[in-house]
Design a protein around this motif. Structure first.
Motif, short mmCIF file in Angstrom:
data_model
loop_
_atom_site.label_atom_id
_atom_site.label_comp_id
_atom_site.label_asym_id
_atom_site.label_seq_id
_atom_site.Cartn_x
_atom_site.Cartn_y
_atom_site.Cartn_z
N HIS A 472 0.83 -1.22 0.00
CA HIS A 472 0.00 0.00 0.00
C HIS A 472 0.86 1.26 0.00
O HIS A 472 0.35 2.36 -0.16
N HIS A 473 2.19 1.11 0.19
CA HIS A 473 3.08 2.28 0.15
C HIS A 473 3.74 2.47 -1.21
O HIS A 473 4.49 3.42 -1.41
N LEU A 474 3.50 1.54 -2.14
CA LEU A 474 4.29 1.54 -3.38
C LEU A 474 4.13 2.84 -4.16
O LEU A 474 5.10 3.41 -4.65
N GLU A 475 2.89 3.33 -4.24
CA GLU A 475 2.64 4.53 -5.05
C GLU A 475 3.40 5.74 -4.51
O GLU A 475 4.03 6.49 -5.25
N LYS A 687 7.84 -10.84 -15.43
CA LYS A 687 6.94 -11.98 -15.67
C LYS A 687 5.81 -12.02 -14.65
O LYS A 687 4.67 -12.25 -14.97
N SER A 688 6.20 -11.83 -13.35
CA SER A 688 5.16 -11.96 -12.33
C SER A 688 5.48 -11.04 -11.16
O SER A 688 6.59 -11.04 -10.65
N ILE A 689 4.47 -10.25 -10.75
CA ILE A 689 4.63 -9.40 -9.57
C ILE A 689 3.48 -9.67 -8.62
O ILE A 689 2.31 -9.60 -9.01
N VAL A 690 3.84 -10.02 -7.39
CA VAL A 690 2.82 -10.29 -6.37
C VAL A 690 2.84 -9.12 -5.40
O VAL A 690 3.88 -8.81 -4.81
N LEU A 691 1.70 -8.43 -5.24
CA LEU A 691 1.63 -7.31 -4.29
C LEU A 691 0.79 -7.73 -3.11
O LEU A 691 -0.34 -8.20 -3.28
N THR A 692 1.35 -7.59 -1.91
CA THR A 692 0.58 -8.00 -0.73
C THR A 692 0.67 -6.95 0.37
O THR A 692 1.61 -6.16 0.42
N LYS A 700 -14.13 -4.37 0.25
CA LYS A 700 -13.93 -5.67 -0.40
C LYS A 700 -13.56 -5.59 -1.89
O LYS A 700 -13.57 -6.59 -2.59
N SER A 701 -13.23 -4.36 -2.39
CA SER A 701 -12.86 -4.24 -3.81
C SER A 701 -11.43 -3.73 -3.93
O SER A 701 -10.98 -2.90 -3.14
N PHE A 702 -10.73 -4.21 -4.98
CA PHE A 702 -9.33 -3.80 -5.20
C PHE A 702 -9.20 -2.66 -6.22
O PHE A 702 -8.11 -2.30 -6.60
N GLN A 703 -10.34 -2.11 -6.67
CA GLN A 703 -10.31 -1.16 -7.79
C GLN A 703 -9.40 0.05 -7.54
O GLN A 703 -8.68 0.50 -8.41
N PHE A 704 -9.42 0.57 -6.29
CA PHE A 704 -8.61 1.74 -5.96
C PHE A 704 -7.12 1.47 -6.25
O PHE A 704 -6.42 2.27 -6.88
N MET A 705 -6.64 0.30 -5.81
CA MET A 705 -5.23 -0.06 -6.04
C MET A 705 -4.96 -0.31 -7.53
O MET A 705 -3.91 0.07 -8.05
N ILE A 706 -5.91 -0.98 -8.20
CA ILE A 706 -5.72 -1.28 -9.63
C ILE A 706 -5.56 0.04 -10.41
O ILE A 706 -4.66 0.18 -11.23
#
Length: 953
Positions: A472-475, A687-692, A700-706
């Protein structure tokens, strides 16, 4: 040498105060404690309540105690021919001299030593030098902290522990420390001089498997000898082992290693999901709440993926704390339970590693800014070198000037001599880099991740798979790194390191070496250096003037209280520059030209020197100066970029502190929207990035992060998985959330009298019901200050103490430790306490959230983001302010329940959660606690009842 360890308890500070208790422990020459003397003393004034709270000593205790002169008759003979010792000895020494004077004795003339100095030198990695914490760490019995005889005995035992340690150190280290402390005419220097003479007489000298190189004793050998975890000729251990079989074996070993281990549903799901994302080359957002065990949730699949495919997996954290936790706790555990050899390495930013060449230069030349403090820090580091294998500054407890000292000996790219450095094979940074090169999994942090991208991938080993924890700090981190941020101090620091005055600085040091060589070229170079001095002064003056003029543009804070300056902020908008901006640009232009001139002359001189062989004594200096010229070139470009104000996609702003004025000026230029850059630099390339993280979803929606991270296209292509893990805790039984529905509301960052009084009264009642053990989260430091004093007063009679962030002094971690150590206290915190604070168990039973954590809408970056959303016909409040606040709110809530056994209460004093149309997003985003709202006066009885139901008393 006979020591007398002294401790006084007094009614006040050094300047005023009376002695109420004395403690003295005598250490004989054979290092045995021969006696402990203790006595109460009758003061001439009543004991203040906060002293009774601290020491437990009441007026009754001292009522029949001896007067000061009676006690001194017993104490003075014990001080004959001893070295006086104390923990923070200046305090006790001051009171001793006063008492001797008042009772007609001569002043104490003997030697004085401080156990804090000894602890710093002997145990450079202790997290705290406070007496209670040190005693606990060493297992020293300290039954009654803040009582003089108990404190004196504990201090004596700690001194003995330090002395024991000094006899274990190699002679070379003692010689170097003695050398550092000599010539200061200090009692500490005198002690080490004596110790050195004694140690030199011994025939047997401990070496403890250390490496001795260029007059330093090191725990570290050559990094080139570090072998990869598996030989290349060995078959791949995972050829015949499926992921399921691997996990069965790991689980079996986990149960053997950790007797209490039980598999958790959420963790099992996470392990499977992360493995699938890595194996199928997909990106993933996965929210894992507190208690999931997410570190193992991604490390176990990362190890399998990496070893099986032979491709590295990079893991990135936001905080150094989590990075250290992975290194100290999780990786050692995995080494025991993964059924084949693997390597996980931690790789931090370069400035975290000590440069041995610079350190050697500083101590050999005694290049110290403040001799006493710097010599002590250098002595501390001398001992640390015999212990550290990583050379990482996080292992050191550097207080006071330590941070400034570290900056001058930290590794950095521009002053690195690489293979030609005599220290190359012992170098901590190159060791870490080599370890990362041979590792299967590399743990780094977000800052280094972006620094690597900016440096054209020269810093980290190549990787295709990435796990981002605390995502959640990435941005925010991306914005800071993809933009620019510069402090007034950075420029000043670089200029002063080059040239402070004719005797101090790297250029005068080089000039001195050139003078002594006497060659014709050397005198030409000396002349060049002389011509650089006035130019450097001109740049410094221009920079000071520019900083003052920029500071003058900042508006005064309208909401600042009397005597409170606070942070000042001003956004600069490309389209509408301030009136006299042209005048400022002229100043910048003059500075730009002067810098270009300095860099051109300087670089030419240095490259001529490099071509001339035989300049060896100046080699290190030439490298360092060349690095400083590179820094100046960077500064020149950054200031030009900022002053240009010509990119509409960038937010420009200035910040400063009202107290330190232009000296505290900071310039920021940050992209408004980093989503396209994140997409381009990471999501399209890897190839693959996992964000946790524990907080990625809103309602319950991930839209804000997307949206914010640039993952929309990936989602449309079907390359993005989103997973919301079930909570491992039974929140309905473990947490009760209470909202007092008739609570007064508040506008802005300051509460009116009615709000503050109601809040203080309610907090005091709740704190009494939960026996302290309460944390209160504020969104503004001003409101915290408003509540601190009245709450402290309200709880004083209940024997519940109040700790306030920024009011008490001391770092965040010290405050948390004090809170955990005291049986009944209330901790008031602002921004940094909303996350990353881990207080499991009963130390924290109640969490109060005073206001919903909305970011101030007038912050330049928030403002610019809102404008961008408006231009896209979106509602900035619902699209930005609410989701950001919800994520923060979830982080705050996550402080309460840390284990399956914890039970606790959350009070939300902000009635907007039930009155406003957006309040539901906050409540629905929580992991399902029991929620109730009621009148304020019904709240405390309900809390007491709920605690009783759960047997928490």
């Amino acid at each position: 040498m006979k020591f007398a360890v002294l401790d006084f308890e007094t009614t006040g500070t050094q300047s005023v105060g009376e002695i109420i208790q004395v403690g003295l422990a005598i250490i004989e020459e054979d290092r045995t404690i021969s006696r402990v003397y203790g006595s109460f003393v009758k003061p001439g004034t009543p004991i203040p309540s906060f002293i009774t709270g601290l020491t437990g000593i009441t007026d009754n205790d001292v009522q029949d105690a001896p007067e000061l002169d009676e006690m001194m008759m017993e104490l003075v003979p014990l001080l004959d021919d001893v070295v006086l010792v104390g923990h923070n000895v200046a305090f006790d020494f001051h009171f001793l001299q006063n008492a001797l004077d008042r009772c007609g004795y001569l002043p104490f003339q003997g030697r004085i030593l401080d156990t804090i100095d000894f602890l710093k030198i002997c145990f450079p990695s202790l997290t705290s030098y406070q007496l209670g914490a040190v005693s606990a760490n060493f297992g020293v019995e300290h039954e009654r902290p803040h009582q003089a005889d108990s404190d004196a005995l504990a201090t004596a035992l700690i001194l003995l522990k330090c002395i024991e340690e000094l006899y274990e150190l190699p002679l070379l280290t003692i010689q170097r420390i003695s050398e550092l402390l000599s010539g200061q005419d200090s009692d500490l220097g005198w002690y080490f001089d004596g110790l050195l003479h004694e140690r030199e007489m011994e025939t047997f000298q401990p070496e403890n498997g250390l490496t001795f190189y260029r007059q330093l004793a090191l725990a570290v050998g050559d990094w080139a000898e570090l072998a990869p975890p598996r030989a290349e000729s060995d078959p791949n251990p995972l050829l015949k082992l499926s992921f399921t079989e691997y996990m069965e074996e790991v689980t079996r070993l986990l149960k053997e290693t950790l007797p209490h281990y039980e598999s958790r549903e959420a963790q099992d799901i996470m392990i499977a999901e992360v493995m699938a994302a890595l194996a199928e080359d997909k990106h993933m957002l996965i929210e894992a709440g507190t208690g999931t065990g997410k570190s193992l949730g991604y490390l176990l699949p990362a190890i399998y993926q990496s070893v099986r495919s032979g491709e590295k997996v990079m893991v990135s954290t936001h905080t150094i704390n989590l990075q250290d936790q992975l290194r100290e706790r999780d990786i050692p555990l995995l080494t025991q339970v993964v059924p084949f050899p693997f390597k996980a390495a931690v790789f931090k930013g370069r400035g975290h590693y000590l440069c041995l060449r610079k350190f050697e230069h500083r101590i050999n030349k005694r290049d110290f800014v403040s001799p006493r403090e710097d010599a002590l820090i250098a002595a501390q580091m001398m001992v640390w070198l015999t212990q550290t294998e990583s050379g990482d500054d996080e292992e050191l407890n550097l207080s006071g000037r330590g941070g400034d000292f570290w900056e001058t000996v930290a590794s950095d790219t521009d002053s690195c001599q690489g293979r030609s450095c005599p220290w190359f094979r012992k170098c901590y940074y190159h060791r870490a880099k080599h370890e990362a090169g041979i590792a299967d999994v590399v743990v780094t942090n977000h800052s280094k991740l972006f620094a690597d991208v900016k440096a054209g991938h020269q810093l980290l080993p190549a990787y295709e798979h990435l796990v981002i924890d605390e995502a959640h700090h990435l941005e925010d981190v991306a914005g800071k790194h993809l933009g620019m941020h510069m402090k007034h101090f950075t420029v000043q620091h670089t200029l002063l390191r080059l040239y402070k005055d004719s005797k101090n600085g790297q250029l005068p040091a080089l000039r001195q070496i050139l003078q002594s060589s006497g060659s014709e070229q050397a005198s030409e170079w000396s002349l060049t250096i002389d011509t650089l001095y006035p130019d450097l002064l001109t740049v410094k003056e221009s920079w000071d003037t520019l900083s003052e003029k920029l500071f003058a543009l900042l508006p005064e804070r309208s909401d600042a209280g009397a005597g409170e300056a606070g942070q000042l902020v001003l956004r600069l908008v490309p389209g509408s520059k301030p009136n006299d901006w042209d005048e400022l640009t002229k100043l910048e232009n003059g500075m730009y030209l002067a810098l270009s001139d300095i860099i051109r002359k300087g670089d030419k001189m240095l490259s001529d020197m490099r071509e001339q062989e035989g300049q060896s004594s100046a080699d290190g200096l030439v490298t360092d100066i060349s690095g400083l010229f590179k820094d100046l070139a960077g500064i020149r470009e950054q200031v030009r970029f900022f002053m240009g104000l010509n990119d509409d996609n960038i937010v420009y702003w200035l910040e400063a502190n009202g107290n330190y004025r232009s000296k505290s000026l900071q310039m920021y230029a940050v992209p408004v929207d980093v989503s396209s850059q994140l997409k381009e630099l990471f999501f399209d390339k890897k190839k693959s990035i996992v964000l946790t993280s524990a907080t990625l979803s809103v309602d319950k929606s991930f839209q804000f992060m997307i949206d914010n991270l640039g993952l929309n296209e990936t989602a449309e292509e079907g390359r993005l998985k989103t997973v919301l893990l079930p909570s491992p805790f039974k929140y309905r039984e473990q947490a009760l959330l209470v909202i007092p529905r008739d609570f007064p509301s508040v506008k802005g960052s300051v509460g009116d009298a009615r709000f503050v009084n109601t809040l203080v009264q309610s907090l005091a009642e709740a704190a009494e019901a939960t026996r302290g053990r309460m944390m209160v989260l504020f969104t503004s430091y001003r409101m915290l200050r408003q509540v601190y004093d009245p709450l402290k007063e309200a709880l004083a009679s209940k024997e519940i103490s109040v700790l306030g962030q920024g009011v008490e002094g001391g770092s965040r971690s010290k405050l948390i430790r004090r809170f955990q150590d005291s049986s009944a206290s209330v901790l008031l915190g602002t921004s940094s306490f909303w996350e990353g604070v881990d207080i499991p168990g009963e130390a924290l039973t109640c969490l109060a959230i005073v206001r919903l954590p909305f970011q101030p809408p007038n912050h330049p970056l928030a403002e610019a983001k809102a404008e961008l959303l408006q231009a896209q016909k979106k509602n900035p409040f619902m699209k930005l302010s609410v989701p950001q606040a919800v994520i923060r709110f979830k982080q705050g809530f996550g402080r309460l329940v840390r284990t399956a056994q914890d039970r606790g209460i959350v009070i939300v004093y902000d009635t907007r959660v039930i009155e406003s149309y957006y309040g539901k997003y906050f409540l629905y985003s929580l992991p399902g606690p029991k929620m109730e709202h009621m009148r304020t006066d019904q709240m405390v009885p309900r809390i007491a009842e709920w605690l009783e139901e759960g047997g928490v008393s």
